[in-house]
Design a protein around this motif. Sequence first.
Motif, PDB file in Angstrom:
ATOM      1  N   ARG A 179     -47.624  59.235  21.935  1.00  0.00           N
ATOM      2  CA  ARG A 179     -46.889  60.152  20.894  1.00  0.00           C
ATOM      3  C   ARG A 179     -46.825  59.325  19.736  1.00  0.00           C
ATOM      4  O   ARG A 179     -47.051  59.753  18.397  1.00  0.00           O
ATOM      5  CB  ARG A 179     -46.109  60.684  21.314  1.00  0.00           C
ATOM      6  CG  ARG A 179     -44.982  61.787  20.182  1.00  0.00           C
ATOM      7  CD  ARG A 179     -44.028  62.383  20.844  1.00  0.00           C
ATOM      8  NE  ARG A 179     -43.336  63.018  19.690  1.00  0.00           N
ATOM      9  CZ  ARG A 179     -41.833  63.722  19.852  1.00  0.00           C
ATOM     10  NH1 ARG A 179     -41.687  63.499  21.122  1.00  0.00           N
ATOM     11  NH2 ARG A 179     -41.369  64.411  18.780  1.00  0.00           N
ATOM     12  N   ARG A 210     -44.827  60.972  16.433  1.00  0.00           N
ATOM     13  CA  ARG A 210     -45.166  62.104  15.691  1.00  0.00           C
ATOM     14  C   ARG A 210     -44.662  63.340  16.186  1.00  0.00           C
ATOM     15  O   ARG A 210     -44.194  63.667  17.249  1.00  0.00           O
ATOM     16  CB  ARG A 210     -46.781  62.173  16.116  1.00  0.00           C
ATOM     17  CG  ARG A 210     -47.745  61.128  15.540  1.00  0.00           C
ATOM     18  CD  ARG A 210     -49.168  61.268  16.013  1.00  0.00           C
ATOM     19  NE  ARG A 210     -49.330  61.069  17.306  1.00  0.00           N
ATOM     20  CZ  ARG A 210     -50.294  61.388  18.198  1.00  0.00           C
ATOM     21  NH1 ARG A 210     -51.392  62.124  17.418  1.00  0.00           N
ATOM     22  NH2 ARG A 210     -50.424  61.053  19.266  1.00  0.00           N
ATOM     23  N   MET A 211     -44.414  64.252  15.165  1.00  0.00           N
ATOM     24  CA  MET A 211     -43.813  65.621  15.579  1.00  0.00           C
ATOM     25  C   MET A 211     -44.675  66.393  16.520  1.00  0.00           C
ATOM     26  O   MET A 211     -45.981  66.101  16.365  1.00  0.00           O
ATOM     27  CB  MET A 211     -43.602  66.353  14.074  1.00  0.00           C
ATOM     28  CG  MET A 211     -42.745  65.557  13.254  1.00  0.00           C
ATOM     29  SD  MET A 211     -41.074  65.614  13.534  1.00  0.00           S
ATOM     30  CE  MET A 211     -40.562  67.317  13.606  1.00  0.00           C
ATOM     31  N   LEU A 212     -43.844  67.262  17.199  1.00  0.00           N
ATOM     32  CA  LEU A 212     -44.661  67.998  18.211  1.00  0.00           C
ATOM     33  C   LEU A 212     -45.158  69.389  17.510  1.00  0.00           C
ATOM     34  O   LEU A 212     -44.599  70.073  16.806  1.00  0.00           O
ATOM     35  CB  LEU A 212     -43.775  68.514  19.268  1.00  0.00           C
ATOM     36  CG  LEU A 212     -43.362  67.378  20.187  1.00  0.00           C
ATOM     37  CD1 LEU A 212     -42.419  67.561  21.337  1.00  0.00           C
ATOM     38  CD2 LEU A 212     -44.421  66.382  20.680  1.00  0.00           C
ATOM     39  N   SER A 213     -46.216  69.578  17.941  1.00  0.00           N
ATOM     40  CA  SER A 213     -47.018  70.872  17.467  1.00  0.00           C
ATOM     41  C   SER A 213     -46.743  72.147  18.363  1.00  0.00           C
ATOM     42  O   SER A 213     -45.846  71.887  19.487  1.00  0.00           O
ATOM     43  CB  SER A 213     -48.551  70.822  17.490  1.00  0.00           C
ATOM     44  OG  SER A 213     -49.035  70.940  18.896  1.00  0.00           O
ATOM     45  N   PRO A 233     -48.627  66.695  20.279  1.00  0.00           N
ATOM     46  CA  PRO A 233     -48.049  65.959  18.927  1.00  0.00           C
ATOM     47  C   PRO A 233     -49.234  66.383  17.951  1.00  0.00           C
ATOM     48  O   PRO A 233     -50.449  66.523  18.052  1.00  0.00           O
ATOM     49  CB  PRO A 233     -47.893  64.576  19.047  1.00  0.00           C
ATOM     50  CG  PRO A 233     -48.815  63.937  20.052  1.00  0.00           C
ATOM     51  CD  PRO A 233     -49.005  65.333  21.273  1.00  0.00           C
ATOM     52  N   TRP A 234     -48.761  66.077  16.747  1.00  0.00           N
ATOM     53  CA  TRP A 234     -49.710  66.516  15.409  1.00  0.00           C
ATOM     54  C   TRP A 234     -50.464  65.324  15.042  1.00  0.00           C
ATOM     55  O   TRP A 234     -49.727  64.194  15.159  1.00  0.00           O
ATOM     56  CB  TRP A 234     -48.544  66.902  14.237  1.00  0.00           C
ATOM     57  CG  TRP A 234     -48.151  68.484  14.318  1.00  0.00           C
ATOM     58  CD1 TRP A 234     -46.899  68.887  14.380  1.00  0.00           C
ATOM     59  CD2 TRP A 234     -48.988  69.436  13.849  1.00  0.00           C
ATOM     60  NE1 TRP A 234     -46.780  70.151  14.282  1.00  0.00           N
ATOM     61  CE2 TRP A 234     -48.014  70.493  14.118  1.00  0.00           C
ATOM     62  CE3 TRP A 234     -50.302  69.844  13.637  1.00  0.00           C
ATOM     63  CZ2 TRP A 234     -48.474  72.084  13.830  1.00  0.00           C
ATOM     64  CZ3 TRP A 234     -50.624  71.442  13.462  1.00  0.00           C
ATOM     65  CH2 TRP A 234     -49.672  72.402  13.557  1.00  0.00           C
ATOM     66  N   ARG A 268     -45.774  69.533  24.662  1.00  0.00           N
ATOM     67  CA  ARG A 268     -46.713  70.096  23.623  1.00  0.00           C
ATOM     68  C   ARG A 268     -47.250  68.842  23.130  1.00  0.00           C
ATOM     69  O   ARG A 268     -46.922  67.853  22.749  1.00  0.00           O
ATOM     70  CB  ARG A 268     -45.694  71.015  22.609  1.00  0.00           C
ATOM     71  CG  ARG A 268     -44.975  72.390  23.150  1.00  0.00           C
ATOM     72  CD  ARG A 268     -44.236  72.697  22.160  1.00  0.00           C
ATOM     73  NE  ARG A 268     -43.006  72.255  22.130  1.00  0.00           N
ATOM     74  CZ  ARG A 268     -42.483  71.855  20.678  1.00  0.00           C
ATOM     75  NH1 ARG A 268     -42.752  72.439  19.698  1.00  0.00           N
ATOM     76  NH2 ARG A 268     -41.133  71.387  20.903  1.00  0.00           N
ATOM     77  N   TRP A 280     -50.262  65.529  30.371  1.00  0.00           N
ATOM     78  CA  TRP A 280     -50.078  65.704  28.967  1.00  0.00           C
ATOM     79  C   TRP A 280     -51.463  65.386  28.296  1.00  0.00           C
ATOM     80  O   TRP A 280     -51.662  65.601  27.131  1.00  0.00           O
ATOM     81  CB  TRP A 280     -49.325  64.376  28.672  1.00  0.00           C
ATOM     82  CG  TRP A 280     -47.524  64.396  28.805  1.00  0.00           C
ATOM     83  CD1 TRP A 280     -47.073  65.701  29.539  1.00  0.00           C
ATOM     84  CD2 TRP A 280     -46.845  63.684  28.760  1.00  0.00           C
ATOM     85  NE1 TRP A 280     -45.795  65.354  29.951  1.00  0.00           N
ATOM     86  CE2 TRP A 280     -45.625  64.275  29.567  1.00  0.00           C
ATOM     87  CE3 TRP A 280     -46.574  62.225  28.041  1.00  0.00           C
ATOM     88  CZ2 TRP A 280     -44.278  63.475  29.098  1.00  0.00           C
ATOM     89  CZ3 TRP A 280     -45.340  61.659  28.160  1.00  0.00           C
ATOM     90  CH2 TRP A 280     -44.168  62.332  28.707  1.00  0.00           C
ATOM     91  N   THR A 303     -40.878  65.358  26.581  1.00  0.00           N
ATOM     92  CA  THR A 303     -41.452  65.646  25.190  1.00  0.00           C
ATOM     93  C   THR A 303     -42.387  64.631  24.891  1.00  0.00           C
ATOM     94  O   THR A 303     -42.812  64.688  23.716  1.00  0.00           O
ATOM     95  CB  THR A 303     -39.998  65.287  24.080  1.00  0.00           C
ATOM     96  OG1 THR A 303     -39.752  64.113  24.319  1.00  0.00           O
ATOM     97  CG2 THR A 303     -39.188  66.194  24.438  1.00  0.00           C
ATOM     98  N   GLY A 304     -42.898  63.899  25.636  1.00  0.00           N
ATOM     99  CA  GLY A 304     -43.758  62.834  25.266  1.00  0.00           C
ATOM    100  C   GLY A 304     -43.346  61.478  24.627  1.00  0.00           C
ATOM    101  O   GLY A 304     -43.950  60.460  24.241  1.00  0.00           O
ATOM    102  N   GLU A 305     -41.961  61.627  24.366  1.00  0.00           N
ATOM    103  CA  GLU A 305     -41.606  60.233  23.462  1.00  0.00           C
ATOM    104  C   GLU A 305     -41.014  59.404  24.521  1.00  0.00           C
ATOM    105  O   GLU A 305     -40.340  59.509  25.876  1.00  0.00           O
ATOM    106  CB  GLU A 305     -40.324  60.541  22.689  1.00  0.00           C
ATOM    107  CG  GLU A 305     -39.682  59.568  21.933  1.00  0.00           C
ATOM    108  CD  GLU A 305     -40.571  59.241  20.740  1.00  0.00           C
ATOM    109  OE1 GLU A 305     -40.104  59.576  19.625  1.00  0.00           O
ATOM    110  OE2 GLU A 305     -41.695  58.912  20.877  1.00  0.00           O
TER     111      GLU A 305
END
Length: 438
Positions: free
Chosen positions: A209, A212-215, A189-190, A187, A106, A5-7
């Motif tokens: 990331r 940040r929330m994912l787009s 992030p925003w 995905r 990513w 998820t990139g986190e």
Amino acid sequence: MCSPTGESIPHEVPKRGDDGAPKESFPWHIGVYDAHCHPTDTMASISSIKNMQARLLTIMATRGQDQDLVASVAEQHGITDLNELRESGSSETPKKVVPAFGWHPWFSHQLYDDSKDDEQEEEVTDVRAHKKTKHYSTVLSPPPDADFIASLPDPIPLSKFLQETRQRLLAHPTALVGEIGLDKAFRLPWGKVNESSSSRNGDLTPGGREGRMLSPYHVKMAHQVDVLKAQLCLAGELGRPVSLHGVQAHGVLFDALASLWKGHEKEVVSRKKQKMIAKGVSEDFSSSSDEEEEFDEFDDLEFGLGEPKQQQQQQHKVKKSKKPYKPKPFPPRACLHSFSGPPQVLKQYLDPKIPAKCYFSFSMVVNLGTAGGEAKFADVIRACPDGQVLVESDLHVAGEDMDGYLEDVARRICEIKGWGLEEGMQRIRRNYEEFLFG
């Protein structure tokens, strides 16, 4: 990188010895090598490298913000050859780093393939903004709106990145190409991170990331493959191993590699045919490689396996010198890091016709971080050849926690393989040295 998820994964060390049984002392003295990690994501932790029990960290670059950071850490802590790696007791603070330079999937959208530039661009007022919009509209799916494109950095020409990476690799003779690969799950992030914000964790290297929330936007697989293959070709040109990332893209990743070694496959001769030819003329069927092996002082006494050198030289063939490396369109060796595929996918990479040797490294945070990973871990480890298994932390912070993750995954592998810790860590050490130096 630690999570699809990139986190970043929290670096809490898994508890050991919860069953109350005494644990066998871990053989750090043998030399434990982390095949894949990211401590330059937390530069404040770099000073702890010299105090770690691990003998070596293979530090990955992933994006524009960390290429020079990895190079700077390697200049201070990097090994230059195999002898320097083995001379762990020659100084109080031995060299402990192998750098890897590459562009992670990513962030692959941040590179544009300038080899595909149109010879004739339509006339526009702002060429730079037009090219940025055209690039991101082409490589991202679904097509992003203007506000999202504005939040992204100006893309970098792929040719420029490859040129800079070539220079970094030449400046660091032990360096790998990595972390590179493919990822269908990730995905973007925003929005942007406000680097001047007082709430931002200043210890983290920019570009990640950072909560940040994912787009809904992801990088099209065709673009990821183009960026990957360009870096694989660079590794093949310079004869460097690679560290590969693959998430939900095992088939596409294998196909990308196979497309580069097509026409270079090894000839596999049956045992029956070997015996028939052996009756007539002496011929070596061990490899179709251009490399020529000779043998010298290196033997398993260095790993404490203890037989007289004369017997060892008869039983163990070890490389002394090679013919000059001939550039190829594929890397000579590849490590599939935190390998998450099933046994049948792993076995694809063991086909004797494949002209690149493939290794598989395993980590607590990816391979044992979920119930699904835990469920298939033992079967994957059993399917992995003894001579091709590696360990890694995949952690973003150096120090005691990184040591803990390495110990935990190594203990699990040794238990599944039926190895004693001494035997197992000797094997894994040799595997890493062969992966790095050939």
